[in-house]
Write a protein that holds these residues in place. Structure first.
Motif, PDB file in Angstrom:
ATOM      1  N   LEU A 150     -30.750  72.262  65.710  1.00 35.79           N
ATOM      2  CA  LEU A 150     -30.163  71.110  66.382  1.00 35.79           C
ATOM      3  C   LEU A 150     -29.093  70.453  65.528  1.00 35.79           C
ATOM      4  N   TYR A 151     -29.316  70.443  64.221  1.00 34.64           N
ATOM      5  CA  TYR A 151     -28.349  69.813  63.321  1.00 34.64           C
ATOM      6  C   TYR A 151     -27.067  70.645  63.216  1.00 34.64           C
ATOM      7  N   ASP A 152     -27.239  71.967  63.107  1.00 36.24           N
ATOM      8  CA  ASP A 152     -26.087  72.842  62.883  1.00 36.24           C
ATOM      9  C   ASP A 152     -25.369  73.248  64.164  1.00 36.24           C
ATOM     10  N   ARG A 153     -26.100  73.327  65.280  1.00 36.41           N
ATOM     11  CA  ARG A 153     -25.499  73.786  66.531  1.00 36.41           C
ATOM     12  C   ARG A 153     -25.962  72.932  67.714  1.00 36.41           C
ATOM     13  N   PRO A 154     -25.573  71.658  67.740  1.00 39.83           N
ATOM     14  CA  PRO A 154     -25.946  70.815  68.883  1.00 39.83           C
ATOM     15  C   PRO A 154     -25.276  71.309  70.154  1.00 39.83           C
ATOM     16  N   ASP A 155     -26.024  71.295  71.253  1.00 39.02           N
ATOM     17  CA  ASP A 155     -25.511  71.803  72.523  1.00 39.02           C
ATOM     18  C   ASP A 155     -24.486  70.881  73.165  1.00 39.02           C
ATOM     19  N   ASN A 156     -24.560  69.586  72.844  1.00 44.02           N
ATOM     20  CA  ASN A 156     -23.673  68.639  73.516  1.00 44.02           C
ATOM     21  C   ASN A 156     -23.434  67.406  72.646  1.00 44.02           C
ATOM     22  N   LEU A 157     -22.606  66.520  73.136  1.00 45.79           N
ATOM     23  CA  LEU A 157     -22.224  65.336  72.374  1.00 45.79           C
ATOM     24  C   LEU A 157     -23.410  64.426  72.083  1.00 45.79           C
ATOM     25  N   PHE A 158     -24.331  64.309  73.036  1.00 46.19           N
ATOM     26  CA  PHE A 158     -25.471  63.417  72.815  1.00 46.19           C
ATOM     27  C   PHE A 158     -26.317  63.901  71.643  1.00 46.19           C
ATOM     28  N   VAL A 159     -26.660  65.178  71.628  1.00 48.14           N
ATOM     29  CA  VAL A 159     -27.469  65.716  70.537  1.00 48.14           C
ATOM     30  C   VAL A 159     -26.713  65.608  69.216  1.00 48.14           C
ATOM     31  N   ALA A 160     -25.410  65.878  69.239  1.00 43.21           N
ATOM     32  CA  ALA A 160     -24.597  65.798  68.026  1.00 43.21           C
ATOM     33  C   ALA A 160     -24.605  64.400  67.427  1.00 43.21           C
ATOM     34  N   SER A 161     -24.551  63.388  68.283  1.00 46.86           N
ATOM     35  CA  SER A 161     -24.517  62.013  67.791  1.00 46.86           C
ATOM     36  C   SER A 161     -25.900  61.480  67.450  1.00 46.86           C
ATOM     37  N   PHE A 162     -26.945  61.987  68.127  1.00 44.59           N
ATOM     38  CA  PHE A 162     -28.292  61.452  67.920  1.00 44.59           C
ATOM     39  C   PHE A 162     -28.980  62.064  66.713  1.00 44.59           C
ATOM     40  N   ILE A 163     -28.799  63.369  66.494  1.00 49.27           N
ATOM     41  CA  ILE A 163     -29.453  64.051  65.375  1.00 49.27           C
ATOM     42  C   ILE A 163     -28.570  63.964  64.144  1.00 49.27           C
ATOM     43  N   GLY A 164     -29.131  63.465  63.064  1.00 48.84           N
ATOM     44  CA  GLY A 164     -28.376  63.280  61.820  1.00 48.84           C
ATOM     45  C   GLY A 164     -28.234  61.802  61.493  1.00 48.84           C
TER      46      GLY A 164
END
Length: 353
Positions: A221-235
């Motif tokens: 999830l950290y290296d390959r988020p599927d979308n903007l929400f996951v990218a912004s939420f994880i990390g």
């Protein structure tokens, strides 16, 4: 131990649907965390697995058996709540063994199971105390011990660390992870804290507005988020996300909304003029020559690293540096992106490109 299968599960309150066909497969012995912002449906889903909420549609199976109509006490699960919910007039030993006494288990079996759980949790010297004489962390251990003595197929945790201070939360999440490694009992854990999710889970289920956004290992999830929400939420801090488009002529570059230009690697097959979002983790931006000029807005030293909030045009960008540098608000830095770690997202759908 047992697997947990959630198949096309829906939940409605009147005409309002709060879970929209959720599907999750949890393997026997796996530690899965449901994470997402408040109101995303994660606690509702956990309560449905426990049998504390009715299912509006779909199926939930534990150990291969559909339990939609099975009472909570017959699902062979144990739940640890955010509130410790200990009986104040009972000792630690009595609290931990209460469910077994209700089930009319033999006295010697109750005593043995309580002693075993106390040894695992480091409560052996506290069995004669009352909850009022315990710290927050000790009370949470007692609540966990009460679940352990039942020897269930599945553990359910509903934000169990929310009432603890920051230092104790770190200690307790380590203890819960070690406990799972020792018992290998299937565990479903709910939290809004993505740091808890990243450090504890075998797999994470990211939820938003009653939908599952992505399921995967913490690093996936950290290296390959599927979308903007996951990218912004994880990390923590989240990924830097800058909106713009692909250049229409000349070199293939990213052009931010304010006209600033950022380089692009050749690995992307991009349509000229397409709306995109340029994403980089804070640790994948360095300071060096030939980068993009940015104004320093804020410096946040954490000890292990220094986080610098910069502004590129109208966008804020966080840079995480292991080295300590002398910099002040108002200074201009040249930021160099690590193009090998660049993420690009569709500016319309938010999906990863």
């Amino acid at each position: 131990m047992a697997s947990v299968s959630v198949t096309n599960v829906r939940k409605s309150y009147g005409h309002v649907e709060v879970l929209h066909g959720v599907g999750i497969e949890i393997e026997d012995g796996e530690f899965v965390i449901l994470v997402g912002p408040s109101g995303c449906g994660k606690s509702t889903l956990l309560r449905m697995i426990a049998g504390l909420e009715d299912i509006s549609g779909g199926d939930i199976a534990i150990g291969g058996k559909v339990v939609n109509e099975v009472a909570p006490k017959h699902r062979d699960i144990a739940m640890v709540f955010q509130s410790y919910a200990l009986y104040p007039h009972m000792t630690v030993e009595a609290n931990m063994g209460f469910s077994l006494r209700l089930a009319k288990a033999p006295k010697n079996e109750i005593q043995q199971r309580v002693r075993d759980a106390a040894r695992i949790l480091g409560l052996e010297n506290l069995l004669d105390r009352y909850p009022r004489n315990l710290s927050g962390g000790q009370r949470q251990r007692v609540a966990m011990g009460r679940a352990i003595v039942r020897q269930p197929q599945v553990f359910l945790f509903d934000e169990p660390l929310s009432n603890l201070d920051a230092k104790l939360r770190v200690q307790m999440r380590s203890e819960i992870k070690q406990l799972h490694q020792r018992l290998r009992t299937t565990t479903v854990y709910v939290t809004h804290d993505q740091v808890e999710a990243m450090t504890m889970a075998d797999r994470i289920v990211v939820m938003r507005d009653g939908y599952v956004e992505q399921i995967g290992s913490p690093l996936d999830l950290y290296d390959r988020p599927d979308n903007l929400f996951v990218a912004s939420f994880i990390g923590s801090p989240g990924m830097n996300l800058i909106r713009g488009h692909i250049s229409t002529d000349g070199p293939v570059e990213f052009i931010a909304a304010d006209g600033g230009r950022m380089p692009l690697p050749g690995k992307f097959d991009l349509e000229r003029g397409a709306e995109v979002v340029y994403g980089l983790r804070p640790e994948h931006v360095t300071i060096g020559e030939g980068g993009v000029d940015a104004e320093v807005i804020l410096i946040e030293p954490t000890g292990a690293e220094t986080q610098i909030v910069c502004r590129i045009g109208a966008e804020n960008v966080v840079v995480a540096l292991r080295d300590r540098i002398a910099v002040s608000a108002g200074d201009t830095l040249s930021l160099v992106p690590d193009l090998g770690k660049l993420h690009l997202f569709d500016g319309v759908t938010g999906r990863r490109l």
